[in-house]
Design a protein around this motif. Structure first.
Motif, PDB file in Angstrom:
ATOM      1  N   SER A   1       0.563  -1.542  -0.367  1.00  0.00           N
ATOM      2  CA  SER A   1       0.370  -0.116   0.804  1.00  0.00           C
ATOM      3  C   SER A   1       1.005   1.152  -0.061  1.00  0.00           C
ATOM      4  O   SER A   1       0.701   2.268  -0.702  1.00  0.00           O
TER       5      SER A   1
ATOM      6  N   SER B   1      -5.417   5.438  -1.066  1.00  0.00           N
ATOM      7  CA  SER B   1      -6.894   5.581  -0.418  1.00  0.00           C
ATOM      8  C   SER B   1      -7.406   4.192   0.167  1.00  0.00           C
ATOM      9  O   SER B   1      -7.497   3.220   0.016  1.00  0.00           O
TER      10      SER B   1
ATOM     11  N   ASN C   1      -5.100   8.211   4.056  1.00  0.00           N
ATOM     12  CA  ASN C   1      -4.025   8.071   2.869  1.00  0.00           C
ATOM     13  C   ASN C   1      -2.663   8.057   3.143  1.00  0.00           C
ATOM     14  O   ASN C   1      -1.748   8.888   2.664  1.00  0.00           O
TER      15      ASN C   1
END
Length: 149
Positions: free
Chosen positions: A82, A99, A125
């Motif tokens: 991520s 996000s 985020n």
């Protein structure tokens, strides 16, 4: 006798993917330790063993620290998958993520328990990681970057 039996249990669950009390009792009997299922059940409770997902896809007994390690591995994979960018200013590290991924990535950071990390704060985020000083920030950023490779 009890300590020896519980030490044997810890050794067995470290070596084998044991998923039932009956299987554990059978392995103990193979070692020459005669036990009842009730005794094994008490030992499992006293040792605070947990059932966790094994590498083979089934379940097995594990100690809490081993279970947590498995969880940590998953969080680290989520972190790697991520994170978009990592930078720092002073003693604050700023990590940008996909996000809605910052909370999981921050949990990964927390689960690593790096002593130089004073704390984390996650938004949607973005994660802020607080460390003692700028020198430590540069070192921690380098460790994060190494994880991403």
């Amino acid at each position: 006798m009890k300590n020896a039996r519980q030490t044997a249990i810890l050794s067995l669950i470290e070596r084998y993917d044991i998923d039932t009390q009956e299987e554990l009792a059978a392995k103990l009997k193979e070692m020459g330790i005669n036990v009842t299922q009730a005794t094994v059940s008490r030992d499992i409770k006293e040792l605070r063993l947990l059932k966790v997902l094994s590498a083979k896809g089934g379940y097995k007994y594990a100690t809490a620290d081993k279970a947590e390690h498995g969880l940590s591995d998953r969080f680290v994979r989520m972190f790697v998958d991520s994170v978009l960018s990592i930078t720092y200013a002073g003693n604050i590290i700023v990590i940008k993520t996909l996000s809605a991924s910052a909370n999981a990535a921050a949990e990964a950071i927390d689960s690593m328990r790096w002593p130089e990390i004073l704390g984390t704060m996650a938004g949607d985020n973005t994660i802020l990681v607080i460390v003692p000083n700028e020198t430590v920030a540069a070192q921690v950023v380098a460790r994060f970057q190494e994880m991403l490779k």
